[in-house]
Motif scaffolding. Sequence first.
Motif, mmCIF file in Angstrom:
data_model
loop_
_atom_site.group_PDB
_atom_site.id
_atom_site.type_symbol
_atom_site.label_atom_id
_atom_site.label_comp_id
_atom_site.label_asym_id
_atom_site.label_seq_id
_atom_site.Cartn_x
_atom_site.Cartn_y
_atom_site.Cartn_z
ATOM 1 N N UNK A 85 0.834 -1.217 0.000
ATOM 2 C CA UNK A 85 0.000 0.000 0.000
ATOM 3 C C UNK A 85 0.861 1.257 0.000
ATOM 4 N N UNK A 86 2.030 1.204 0.641
ATOM 5 C CA UNK A 86 2.913 2.373 0.660
ATOM 6 C C UNK A 86 3.409 2.688 -0.749
ATOM 7 N N UNK A 87 3.678 1.678 -1.535
ATOM 8 C CA UNK A 87 4.061 1.891 -2.933
ATOM 9 C C UNK A 87 2.902 2.498 -3.714
ATOM 10 N N UNK A 88 1.700 2.009 -3.480
ATOM 11 C CA UNK A 88 0.515 2.518 -4.172
ATOM 12 C C UNK A 88 0.288 3.990 -3.830
ATOM 13 N N UNK A 89 0.409 4.347 -2.546
ATOM 14 C CA UNK A 89 0.240 5.741 -2.123
ATOM 15 C C UNK A 89 1.255 6.654 -2.802
ATOM 16 N N UNK A 98 -1.327 8.778 -15.862
ATOM 17 C CA UNK A 98 -1.106 7.766 -16.887
ATOM 18 C C UNK A 98 0.329 7.284 -16.979
ATOM 19 N N UNK A 99 1.125 7.565 -15.955
ATOM 20 C CA UNK A 99 2.522 7.132 -15.944
ATOM 21 C C UNK A 99 2.711 6.040 -14.907
ATOM 22 N N UNK A 100 3.902 5.464 -14.906
ATOM 23 C CA UNK A 100 4.220 4.434 -13.919
ATOM 24 C C UNK A 100 5.682 4.551 -13.525
ATOM 25 N N UNK A 101 5.966 4.215 -12.289
ATOM 26 C CA UNK A 101 7.330 4.210 -11.769
ATOM 27 C C UNK A 101 7.997 2.901 -12.164
ATOM 28 N N UNK A 102 9.124 2.977 -12.890
ATOM 29 C CA UNK A 102 9.856 1.738 -13.163
ATOM 30 C C UNK A 102 10.456 1.205 -11.858
ATOM 31 N N UNK A 122 2.949 1.471 -10.966
ATOM 32 C CA UNK A 122 4.195 0.707 -10.857
ATOM 33 C C UNK A 122 4.365 -0.160 -12.101
ATOM 34 N N UNK A 123 5.561 -0.150 -12.654
ATOM 35 C CA UNK A 123 5.913 -1.024 -13.778
ATOM 36 C C UNK A 123 7.170 -1.779 -13.389
ATOM 37 N N UNK A 124 7.069 -3.107 -13.273
ATOM 38 C CA UNK A 124 8.168 -3.948 -12.810
ATOM 39 C C UNK A 124 9.065 -4.341 -13.988
ATOM 40 N N UNK A 125 10.389 -4.226 -13.772
ATOM 41 C CA UNK A 125 11.388 -4.610 -14.765
ATOM 42 C C UNK A 125 12.384 -5.559 -14.123
ATOM 43 N N UNK A 126 12.793 -6.579 -14.868
ATOM 44 C CA UNK A 126 13.742 -7.563 -14.348
ATOM 45 C C UNK A 126 15.148 -6.991 -14.229
#
Length: 164
Positions: A85-89, A98-102, A122-126
Amino acid sequence: MENGQPSRARAHPLGPAPLLLQTVHERRPEVGGISVLKARGTVDASNAVEFSEVLAEHIAHADRTGEHPLLDMTEMYLACAAAVRSLDRATGVLAFSGRALPVVQPRPHARDALRTAGLPGVRVHATMASAMNALEARRDAVPDGSTEPGAGTDAATTRRRAGP
Protein backbone atom coordinates in the motif's frame (compact mmCIF):
# COMPACT_ATOMS: atom_id res chain seq x y z
CA MET A 1 8.83 -27.74 7.68
CA GLU A 2 6.25 -30.37 8.40
CA ASN A 3 5.19 -29.01 11.81
CA GLY A 4 3.84 -25.75 10.35
CA GLN A 5 6.83 -23.69 11.51
CA PRO A 6 8.79 -21.68 8.95
CA SER A 7 12.10 -23.19 7.96
CA ARG A 8 15.18 -21.66 9.54
CA ALA A 9 16.38 -20.62 6.09
CA ARG A 10 13.45 -18.21 5.81
CA ALA A 11 13.32 -16.94 9.38
CA HIS A 12 15.03 -13.70 10.33
CA PRO A 13 16.77 -14.50 13.64
CA LEU A 14 17.81 -10.89 14.19
CA GLY A 15 14.48 -9.46 13.06
CA PRO A 16 13.79 -7.52 9.88
CA ALA A 17 16.65 -5.70 8.17
CA PRO A 18 16.53 -1.93 8.71
CA LEU A 19 15.28 0.14 5.79
CA LEU A 20 18.03 2.08 4.05
CA LEU A 21 17.24 4.49 1.21
CA GLN A 22 19.77 6.17 -1.06
CA THR A 23 19.25 8.33 -4.15
CA VAL A 24 21.67 8.14 -7.06
CA HIS A 25 21.49 10.58 -9.98
CA GLU A 26 22.75 9.43 -13.36
CA ARG A 27 22.79 10.72 -16.89
CA ARG A 28 22.20 8.18 -19.64
CA PRO A 29 22.57 9.15 -23.30
CA GLU A 30 19.51 7.15 -24.34
CA VAL A 31 17.06 8.70 -21.83
CA GLY A 32 18.71 11.70 -20.18
CA GLY A 33 18.69 12.21 -16.43
CA ILE A 34 17.50 9.47 -14.13
CA SER A 35 17.09 9.46 -10.37
CA VAL A 36 17.33 6.00 -8.81
CA LEU A 37 16.06 5.43 -5.29
CA LYS A 38 17.93 2.38 -4.03
CA ALA A 39 16.01 0.66 -1.25
CA ARG A 40 17.57 -1.95 0.98
CA GLY A 41 16.08 -3.80 3.90
CA THR A 42 12.53 -4.48 4.99
CA VAL A 43 9.40 -2.39 4.55
CA ASP A 44 6.86 -3.38 7.17
CA ALA A 45 4.05 -1.74 9.14
CA SER A 46 6.58 0.14 11.31
CA ASN A 47 8.20 2.04 8.44
CA ALA A 48 5.75 1.85 5.51
CA VAL A 49 4.62 5.46 5.96
CA GLU A 50 8.22 6.69 6.02
CA PHE A 51 9.00 4.68 2.87
CA SER A 52 5.91 6.06 1.11
CA GLU A 53 6.84 9.65 2.01
CA VAL A 54 10.45 9.27 0.87
CA LEU A 55 9.37 7.63 -2.39
CA ALA A 56 6.73 10.30 -3.06
CA GLU A 57 9.34 13.03 -2.49
CA HIS A 58 11.77 11.17 -4.76
CA ILE A 59 9.16 11.15 -7.55
CA ALA A 60 8.26 14.82 -7.00
CA HIS A 61 11.93 15.87 -7.00
CA ALA A 62 12.60 13.93 -10.21
CA ASP A 63 9.61 15.64 -11.85
CA ARG A 64 10.84 19.08 -10.76
CA THR A 65 14.34 18.46 -12.11
CA GLY A 66 13.25 16.76 -15.33
CA GLU A 67 14.67 13.38 -14.37
CA HIS A 68 13.09 9.97 -14.73
CA PRO A 69 12.42 8.43 -11.29
CA LEU A 70 13.22 4.75 -10.74
CA LEU A 71 13.03 2.47 -7.72
CA ASP A 72 15.70 -0.22 -7.31
CA MET A 73 14.26 -3.02 -5.16
CA THR A 74 17.16 -5.45 -5.64
CA GLU A 75 17.80 -5.68 -1.90
CA MET A 76 14.35 -4.88 -0.55
CA TYR A 77 11.84 -7.09 1.22
CA LEU A 78 8.12 -6.26 1.44
CA ALA A 79 6.99 -7.74 4.74
CA CYS A 80 3.26 -7.00 4.70
CA ALA A 81 0.31 -5.52 2.86
CA ALA A 82 1.14 -2.10 4.33
CA ALA A 83 4.39 -2.17 2.33
CA VAL A 84 2.51 -2.71 -0.92
CA ARG A 85 0.00 0.00 0.00
CA SER A 86 2.91 2.37 0.66
CA LEU A 87 4.06 1.89 -2.93
CA ASP A 88 0.52 2.52 -4.17
CA ARG A 89 0.24 5.74 -2.12
CA ALA A 90 3.58 7.06 -3.34
CA THR A 91 2.91 6.31 -7.01
CA GLY A 92 -0.68 7.55 -7.07
CA VAL A 93 0.25 10.84 -8.74
CA LEU A 94 1.98 8.90 -11.52
CA ALA A 95 -0.97 6.57 -12.01
CA PHE A 96 -3.37 9.54 -12.11
CA SER A 97 -1.36 11.06 -14.98
CA GLY A 98 -1.11 7.77 -16.89
CA ARG A 99 2.52 7.13 -15.94
CA ALA A 100 4.22 4.43 -13.92
CA LEU A 101 7.33 4.21 -11.77
CA PRO A 102 9.86 1.74 -13.16
CA VAL A 103 10.68 -0.72 -10.37
CA VAL A 104 13.87 -2.66 -11.00
CA GLN A 105 14.72 -6.20 -9.91
CA PRO A 106 12.27 -6.90 -7.12
CA ARG A 107 12.86 -10.20 -5.38
CA PRO A 108 10.44 -12.96 -6.42
CA HIS A 109 8.08 -12.49 -3.44
CA ALA A 110 7.95 -8.72 -4.04
CA ARG A 111 7.43 -9.19 -7.78
CA ASP A 112 4.54 -11.57 -7.05
CA ALA A 113 3.03 -9.15 -4.51
CA LEU A 114 3.23 -6.27 -6.98
CA ARG A 115 1.78 -8.37 -9.80
CA THR A 116 -1.09 -9.53 -7.56
CA ALA A 117 -1.80 -5.98 -6.36
CA GLY A 118 -1.86 -4.65 -9.93
CA LEU A 119 -0.70 -1.18 -8.92
CA PRO A 120 -1.32 1.20 -11.84
CA GLY A 121 1.57 3.48 -10.84
CA VAL A 122 4.20 0.71 -10.86
CA ARG A 123 5.91 -1.02 -13.78
CA VAL A 124 8.17 -3.95 -12.81
CA HIS A 125 11.39 -4.61 -14.77
CA ALA A 126 13.74 -7.56 -14.35
CA THR A 127 16.84 -5.47 -15.08
CA MET A 128 17.98 -1.87 -15.21
CA ALA A 129 18.56 -2.34 -18.95
CA SER A 130 14.91 -3.26 -19.53
CA ALA A 131 13.80 -0.22 -17.50
CA MET A 132 16.08 2.01 -19.63
CA ASN A 133 14.70 0.45 -22.82
CA ALA A 134 11.14 1.16 -21.66
CA LEU A 135 12.00 4.78 -20.83
CA GLU A 136 13.68 5.19 -24.22
CA ALA A 137 10.70 3.67 -26.03
CA ARG A 138 8.32 5.97 -24.13
CA ARG A 139 10.46 8.98 -25.01
CA ASP A 140 10.52 7.97 -28.68
CA ALA A 141 6.73 7.56 -28.66
CA VAL A 142 6.14 11.20 -27.68
CA PRO A 143 4.90 13.00 -30.80
CA ASP A 144 6.64 16.36 -30.21
CA GLY A 145 9.99 14.74 -29.37
CA SER A 146 9.87 16.09 -25.80
CA THR A 147 12.02 14.24 -23.30
CA GLU A 148 9.84 15.39 -20.43
CA PRO A 149 9.39 12.53 -17.95
CA GLY A 150 5.94 11.05 -18.14
CA ALA A 151 5.10 12.60 -21.49
CA GLY A 152 3.10 10.07 -23.44
CA THR A 153 1.71 6.79 -22.21
CA ASP A 154 3.31 3.42 -22.73
CA ALA A 155 1.44 0.53 -24.32
CA ALA A 156 1.23 -1.54 -21.13
CA THR A 157 -0.50 1.29 -19.27
CA THR A 158 -2.94 1.73 -22.14
CA ARG A 159 -3.65 -2.02 -22.20
CA ARG A 160 -4.23 -2.14 -18.43
CA ARG A 161 -6.69 0.76 -18.53
CA ALA A 162 -8.46 -0.64 -21.59
CA GLY A 163 -8.65 -4.14 -20.14
CA PRO A 164 -7.26 -7.46 -21.47
